[in-house]
Write a protein that holds these residues in place. Structure first.
Motif, mmCIF file in Angstrom:
data_model
loop_
_atom_site.group_PDB
_atom_site.id
_atom_site.type_symbol
_atom_site.label_atom_id
_atom_site.label_comp_id
_atom_site.label_asym_id
_atom_site.label_seq_id
_atom_site.Cartn_x
_atom_site.Cartn_y
_atom_site.Cartn_z
ATOM 1 N N PRO A 237 -7.362 11.981 6.863
ATOM 2 C CA PRO A 237 -6.881 13.286 7.323
ATOM 3 C C PRO A 237 -5.359 13.382 7.366
ATOM 4 C CG PRO A 237 -7.692 12.005 9.174
ATOM 5 C CD PRO A 237 -7.966 11.192 7.945
ATOM 6 N N GLU A 238 -4.680 12.236 7.521
ATOM 7 C CA GLU A 238 -3.224 12.265 7.732
ATOM 8 C C GLU A 238 -2.518 11.226 6.883
ATOM 9 O OE1 GLU A 238 -2.056 12.074 11.782
ATOM 10 O OE2 GLU A 238 -3.252 13.833 12.322
ATOM 11 N N PRO A 239 -1.206 11.436 6.634
ATOM 12 C CA PRO A 239 -0.470 10.426 5.878
ATOM 13 C C PRO A 239 -0.398 9.115 6.656
ATOM 14 C CG PRO A 239 1.037 12.085 6.753
ATOM 15 C CD PRO A 239 -0.356 12.568 7.025
ATOM 16 N N SER A 240 -0.454 8.008 5.962
ATOM 17 C CA SER A 240 -0.423 6.713 6.657
ATOM 18 C C SER A 240 0.686 5.832 6.126
ATOM 19 C CB SER A 240 -1.789 6.042 6.534
ATOM 20 O OG SER A 240 -2.293 6.166 5.224
ATOM 21 N N GLY A 241 1.797 6.447 5.690
ATOM 22 C CA GLY A 241 2.979 5.668 5.312
ATOM 23 C C GLY A 241 2.760 4.856 4.051
ATOM 24 N N GLY A 242 3.403 3.713 4.016
ATOM 25 C CA GLY A 242 3.314 2.844 2.851
ATOM 26 C C GLY A 242 4.294 1.713 3.037
ATOM 27 N N PHE A 243 4.255 0.733 2.133
ATOM 28 C CA PHE A 243 5.129 -0.428 2.296
ATOM 29 C C PHE A 243 6.598 -0.019 2.290
ATOM 30 C CE2 PHE A 243 7.824 -3.717 0.475
ATOM 31 C CZ PHE A 243 7.599 -4.750 1.370
ATOM 32 N N TRP A 244 7.056 0.621 1.223
ATOM 33 C CA TRP A 244 8.466 1.014 1.138
ATOM 34 C C TRP A 244 8.763 2.209 2.035
ATOM 35 C CZ3 TRP A 244 12.135 -1.979 -0.257
ATOM 36 C CH2 TRP A 244 11.917 -2.960 -1.220
ATOM 37 N N GLU A 245 7.792 3.079 2.173
ATOM 38 C CA GLU A 245 7.975 4.265 3.000
ATOM 39 C C GLU A 245 8.292 3.862 4.441
ATOM 40 O OE1 GLU A 245 5.709 3.622 0.840
ATOM 41 O OE2 GLU A 245 4.878 5.382 -0.167
ATOM 42 N N ASN A 246 7.615 2.817 4.924
ATOM 43 C CA ASN A 246 7.868 2.379 6.303
ATOM 44 C C ASN A 246 9.253 1.771 6.452
ATOM 45 O OD1 ASN A 246 5.261 3.191 6.620
ATOM 46 N ND2 ASN A 246 4.403 1.137 6.838
ATOM 47 N N LEU A 247 9.820 1.317 5.337
ATOM 48 C CA LEU A 247 11.169 0.744 5.388
ATOM 49 C C LEU A 247 12.254 1.803 5.215
ATOM 50 C CD1 LEU A 247 10.573 -2.472 3.277
ATOM 51 C CD2 LEU A 247 11.133 -2.374 5.693
ATOM 52 N N VAL B 235 0.501 2.464 -6.724
ATOM 53 C CA VAL B 235 0.035 1.164 -6.221
ATOM 54 C C VAL B 235 -0.706 0.404 -7.321
ATOM 55 C CG1 VAL B 235 -1.447 0.034 -4.523
ATOM 56 C CG2 VAL B 235 -0.109 2.046 -3.868
ATOM 57 N N LYS B 236 -0.257 -0.827 -7.576
ATOM 58 C CA LYS B 236 -0.914 -1.686 -8.570
ATOM 59 C C LYS B 236 -1.944 -2.560 -7.867
ATOM 60 C CE LYS B 236 2.423 -3.464 -11.300
ATOM 61 N NZ LYS B 236 3.770 -4.039 -11.572
ATOM 62 N N TYR B 237 -2.734 -3.296 -8.627
ATOM 63 C CA TYR B 237 -3.708 -4.251 -8.061
ATOM 64 C C TYR B 237 -4.634 -3.562 -7.052
ATOM 65 C CZ TYR B 237 0.169 -6.954 -9.874
ATOM 66 O OH TYR B 237 1.171 -7.418 -10.667
ATOM 67 N N LEU B 238 -5.133 -2.392 -7.427
ATOM 68 C CA LEU B 238 -5.930 -1.570 -6.500
ATOM 69 C C LEU B 238 -7.131 -2.318 -5.961
ATOM 70 C CD1 LEU B 238 -6.175 2.059 -7.935
ATOM 71 C CD2 LEU B 238 -5.081 1.318 -5.809
ATOM 72 N N LEU B 239 -7.401 -2.087 -4.689
ATOM 73 C CA LEU B 239 -8.555 -2.682 -4.037
ATOM 74 C C LEU B 239 -9.411 -1.576 -3.431
ATOM 75 C CD1 LEU B 239 -9.400 -5.610 -3.664
ATOM 76 C CD2 LEU B 239 -8.233 -5.621 -1.459
ATOM 77 N N GLU B 240 -8.727 -0.598 -2.824
ATOM 78 C CA GLU B 240 -9.454 0.397 -2.059
ATOM 79 C C GLU B 240 -8.726 1.741 -2.080
ATOM 80 O OE1 GLU B 240 -10.151 -0.917 1.937
ATOM 81 O OE2 GLU B 240 -11.976 0.307 2.066
ATOM 82 N N ILE B 241 -9.513 2.809 -2.196
ATOM 83 C CA ILE B 241 -8.967 4.164 -2.124
ATOM 84 C C ILE B 241 -9.642 4.860 -0.954
ATOM 85 C CG2 ILE B 241 -8.769 6.388 -3.322
ATOM 86 C CD1 ILE B 241 -8.869 4.827 -5.973
ATOM 87 N N LEU B 242 -8.849 5.348 -0.007
ATOM 88 C CA LEU B 242 -9.410 5.943 1.211
ATOM 89 C C LEU B 242 -8.944 7.382 1.358
ATOM 90 C CD1 LEU B 242 -8.824 3.046 3.761
ATOM 91 C CD2 LEU B 242 -11.051 3.906 2.996
ATOM 92 N N TYR B 243 -9.885 8.293 1.515
ATOM 93 C CA TYR B 243 -9.536 9.690 1.795
ATOM 94 C C TYR B 243 -9.364 9.840 3.296
ATOM 95 C CZ TYR B 243 -10.026 10.814 -3.024
ATOM 96 O OH TYR B 243 -9.804 10.853 -4.385
ATOM 97 N N TYR C 100 0.842 -1.198 0.000
ATOM 98 C CA TYR C 100 0.000 0.000 0.000
ATOM 99 C C TYR C 100 0.873 1.243 0.000
ATOM 100 C CZ TYR C 100 0.928 1.416 4.834
ATOM 101 O OH TYR C 100 1.528 1.881 5.972
ATOM 102 N N SER C 101 0.236 2.373 -0.185
ATOM 103 C CA SER C 101 0.943 3.647 -0.086
ATOM 104 C C SER C 101 -0.068 4.737 0.236
ATOM 105 C CB SER C 101 1.654 3.965 -1.405
ATOM 106 O OG SER C 101 2.439 5.135 -1.261
ATOM 107 N N SER C 102 0.466 5.912 0.595
ATOM 108 C CA SER C 102 -0.433 7.044 0.806
ATOM 109 C C SER C 102 0.186 8.285 0.173
ATOM 110 C CB SER C 102 -0.696 7.260 2.299
ATOM 111 O OG SER C 102 0.508 7.502 3.001
ATOM 112 N N TRP C 103 -0.664 9.155 -0.309
ATOM 113 C CA TRP C 103 -0.228 10.344 -1.035
ATOM 114 C C TRP C 103 -0.762 11.604 -0.370
ATOM 115 C CZ3 TRP C 103 -0.101 10.570 -7.037
ATOM 116 C CH2 TRP C 103 0.488 9.395 -7.560
ATOM 117 N N ASP C 104 -0.106 12.724 -0.628
ATOM 118 C CA ASP C 104 -0.673 14.022 -0.273
ATOM 119 C C ASP C 104 -1.806 14.326 -1.253
ATOM 120 O OD1 ASP C 104 1.868 14.205 -1.971
ATOM 121 O OD2 ASP C 104 0.838 16.069 -2.473
ATOM 122 N N ARG C 105 -2.794 15.066 -0.780
ATOM 123 C CA ARG C 105 -4.007 15.295 -1.571
ATOM 124 C C ARG C 105 -3.720 16.071 -2.856
ATOM 125 N NH1 ARG C 105 -9.600 15.802 -0.384
ATOM 126 N NH2 ARG C 105 -10.630 15.937 -2.416
#
Lengths: 233, 245
Positions: B221-231, B211-219, B166-171
């Motif tokens: 309030p705050e950034p929630s990291g990501g797979f590589w970002e957390n590493l 992000v490939k193989y999309l399942l869900e897009i969530l709006y 997963y990943s998260s982006w700025d709006r």
């Protein structure tokens, strides 16, 4: 010997050593970043003229441990290097010192060739009357130019979309990436030659470290007393 | 010589990951894997983000690449995280939710009925390579309008069925006109290698943010990291800079 050596101004000493440290860190982390894709040219269209596809630097020449760590190093050190470079270039232009350094005139070329001949015949050339001989000017001017281009090509890679006008100078992102790596190799050969020269002329190391700066080097005239000192040796 | 097959690419990523874990073992603070965004590197990451803020302009788009620049067939790498090629679950739908007025579930047909955007842009991977493809899909900001995404949702999270990737982006970047939910590549439906049935694709971010193989897009309030970002990769990872959340 120390008292005979005219030291570099402190600002030159500080920017020289600080900049050198930043460049070493940037080079080592850059070599780690390169491991992730040790090729030049886009995917499927790599450059035919690059002879070193697949080459990666030995592990003891890399810092950061992995791509993410190396990028953190690289992006941390790039700004101090830019600040250091700005301080240096502002000082160089304001103090008029650039005149001693820039390789520009016909005399410089003639002097560079004769100095090179002296070294090639295993002799030490005489001290230049105005600070730097033609060969030194050529080497230092080229190194400074390469560092500037290295920074520009780095910026082009960092933000190839927003800074497209810089990227265009290099023929786009892939061109900038090629220039960035090739200049690293050229700068490394400069450093090798530089260290060799310092070992031949150890006084220059004193001038860049502990020797005090006695004159006010505003113009080339001020270097006159130094020359006399050298003659007196 | 070219490392363009799927397995090769996957191996490469695994190796970088292992090297990363190796540096944890050494306990080097520079590569502190538990808090990769703290300390000196955290400060410089934030400094870099403010530089990017200074450069930001939301309307500016990435240059379209000429047809000749498109990567040869098979040369565009296709990384994924799971051990095996992720295949969409039976009855796949794309869920859009979080801070939205009208949460939505879209089938692939629903997506394809919406206004399509085509773009041919250069893809920049964190590893240093670049590649070019045409992408076809729906602007994410059109979907945001459709579901009535809250203005206060400063970030967007993207979840996949690729083993939790997963990943998260700025709006701002999510609302960029070149940020798509893509269902086709180079004029053909996405293949499983490239993230079928639908993937996130944006010209403004490095590859691992797409992000490939999309399942869900969530709006959110705050950034929630990501797979590589957390590493330890940068969270922001902009090719084109925008605001930090």
């Amino acid at each position: 010997m120390l008292s005979e050596v005219e030291g570099q101004p402190s600002i030159i000493k500080v920017t020289h050593w600080f900049g050198a440290a930043m460049l070493v860190g940037l080079a080592l982390s850059g070599l780690q970043i390169d491991v992730a894709y040790p090729h030049l040219g886009p995917r499927g269209q790599t450059y035919w003229w690059w002879p070193q596809h697949g080459w990666i630097a030995p592990e003891n020449l890399r810092i950061g441990g992995w791509l993410g760590g190396a990028r953190a190093w690289h992006f941390a050190l790039m700004w101090p290097l830019c600040v250091c470079g700005l301080v240096y270039f502002v000082y160089l232009s304001r103090s008029g010192r650039w005149r001693r350094l820039v390789f520009i005139s016909r005399d410089d070329v003639v002097d560079a060739v004769s100095t090179l001949k002296t070294y090639v015949s295993f002799k030490t050339p005489p001290h230049a009357p105005h600070g730097y001989n033609g060969l030194q000017k050529a080497a230092y001017s080229t190194a400074l130019f390469m560092i500037i281009v290295e920074v520009l090509s780095g910026l082009a890679m960092w933000k190839p979309v927003q800074l497209w006008w810089i990227a265009m100078l290099f023929g786009g992102y892939e061109g900038a990436r090629a220039v960035h790596l090739i200049l690293l190799l050229l700068l490394t050969s400069f450093v090798v030659a530089h260290v060799l020269m310092v070992s031949i002329h150890p006084k220059s190391l004193l001038a860049m470290t502990v020797a005090l700066n006695k004159s006010r080097p505003i113009s080339t005239k001020n270097t006159q007393p130094i020359t006399e000192q050298n003659h007196a040796e | 010589m070219r490392n363009n097959d799927r397995q090769g690419g996957d191996r490469l990523h695994r190796r970088t990951l292992l090297m990363g874990l190796g540096s944890v073992a050494l306990g080097s603070s520079a590569c502190d894997r538990k808090h990769p965004h703290d300390g000196v590197f955290g400060i410089t990451e934030r400094l870099n983000q403010s530089v990017q803020r200074g450069l930001f302009s939301p309307g500016r788009v990435a240059r379209e690449e000429p047809v000749e620049a498109v990567s040869p067939k098979g040369a565009f790498p296709s990384y994924f995280h799971a051990d095996e090629l992720p295949i969409a679950p039976e009855g796949w739908v794309l869920r859009i939710g979080g801070m939205v007025k009208r949460p939505l579930e879209l089938t692939l047909d629903d997506l394809m009925k919406l206004t399509r955007t085509d773009m041919r842009v250069r893809h920049y991977c964190v590893e240093g390579w670049s590649a070019v493809a045409s992408w076809h899909g729906v602007k994410l900001r059109d979907l945001a309008q459709l579901v009535g995404a809250d203005e206060n949702a400063k970030c967007v999270e993207f979840r996949s069925f690729d083993d939790g990737y997963y990943s998260s982006w700025d709006r701002e970047s999510a609302d960029h006109p070149q940020t798509l939910v893509a269902y086709a590549m180079n004029g053909e439906r996405l293949t499983a290698e490239h993230g079928a049935p639908a993937r996130l694709y944006g010209s403004v971010k490095l590859g691992y943010k797409g992000v490939k193989y999309l399942l869900e897009i969530l709006y959110t309030p705050e950034p929630s990291g990501g797979f590589w970002e957390n590493l330890g990769y940068e969270w922001y990872a902009g090719v084109l800079p925008s605001l930090r959340c």
